[in-house]
Design a protein around this motif. Structure first.
Motif, mmCIF file in Angstrom:
data_model
loop_
_atom_site.group_PDB
_atom_site.id
_atom_site.type_symbol
_atom_site.label_atom_id
_atom_site.label_comp_id
_atom_site.label_asym_id
_atom_site.label_seq_id
_atom_site.Cartn_x
_atom_site.Cartn_y
_atom_site.Cartn_z
ATOM 1 N N PRO A 197 1.074 5.573 -0.078
ATOM 2 C CA PRO A 197 0.274 6.674 0.461
ATOM 3 C C PRO A 197 -0.777 7.158 -0.528
ATOM 4 O O PRO A 197 -0.484 7.390 -1.697
ATOM 5 N N GLY A 198 -2.013 7.287 -0.059
ATOM 6 C CA GLY A 198 -3.092 7.759 -0.903
ATOM 7 C C GLY A 198 -3.679 6.721 -1.822
ATOM 8 O O GLY A 198 -4.571 7.037 -2.618
ATOM 9 N N LYS A 199 -3.214 5.481 -1.744
ATOM 10 C CA LYS A 199 -3.716 4.418 -2.597
ATOM 11 C C LYS A 199 -4.252 3.266 -1.759
ATOM 12 O O LYS A 199 -3.917 3.122 -0.590
ATOM 13 N N GLU A 200 -5.083 2.438 -2.376
ATOM 14 C CA GLU A 200 -5.636 1.283 -1.692
ATOM 15 C C GLU A 200 -4.625 0.147 -1.635
ATOM 16 O O GLU A 200 -3.716 0.057 -2.465
ATOM 17 N N GLN A 247 0.833 -1.191 0.000
ATOM 18 C CA GLN A 247 0.000 0.000 0.000
ATOM 19 C C GLN A 247 0.872 1.246 0.000
ATOM 20 O O GLN A 247 1.695 1.434 0.895
#
Length: 127
Positions: free
Chosen positions: A41-44, A39
């Protein structure tokens, strides 16, 4: 209950290699399906790889293009992820996961399949 601890993350140049390790505690480890997710940052969180309890069945995300290898050593209660030819887009927190359910179909590609998670280890790629 199973506890998982990842290690081996760090800073590596694009094109380099890194080996992540997941140490598990629990007497039933050998019967667990194991997986790696990542994962950024800012992503699933996304699926990376999985391996069945015997260690003779593996599956990988399509974006790997043969660059990663998952393996396990049930005698040592460890699961490794060897990452070769690292790219900038591989930078993320990598998480080890364990499931008491048997390898079946494609359900191991979803995070909901796993009951236990490690705290993650960070992989940073410079380019």
């Amino acid at each position: 209950q199973v506890q998982l601890v990842e290690s081996g993350g760090g800073l590596v140049q694009a094109g380099g290699s890194l080996r992540l390790s997941c140490a598990a505690s629990g007497r039933t480890f050998s019967s667990y399906t194991m997986g790696w997710f990542r994962q950024a940052p800012g992503k699933e969180r996304e699926f990376v790889a999985a391996i069945n309890w015997r260690g003779d069945m593996t599956d990988y995300a399509e974006f790997l293009k043969g660059r990663f290898t998952i393996s396990r050593d049930n005698a040592k209660n460890t699961v490794d992820l060897l990452m070769n030819s690292l790219k900038a887009e591989d930078a993320a927190g990598y998480y080890c996961a364990a499931s008491p359910r048997i390898w079946y179909g494609n359900v191991y590609r979803t995070s909901g399949f796993y009951s236990y998670w490690g705290q993650g280890t960070q992989v940073t790629v410079s380019s």
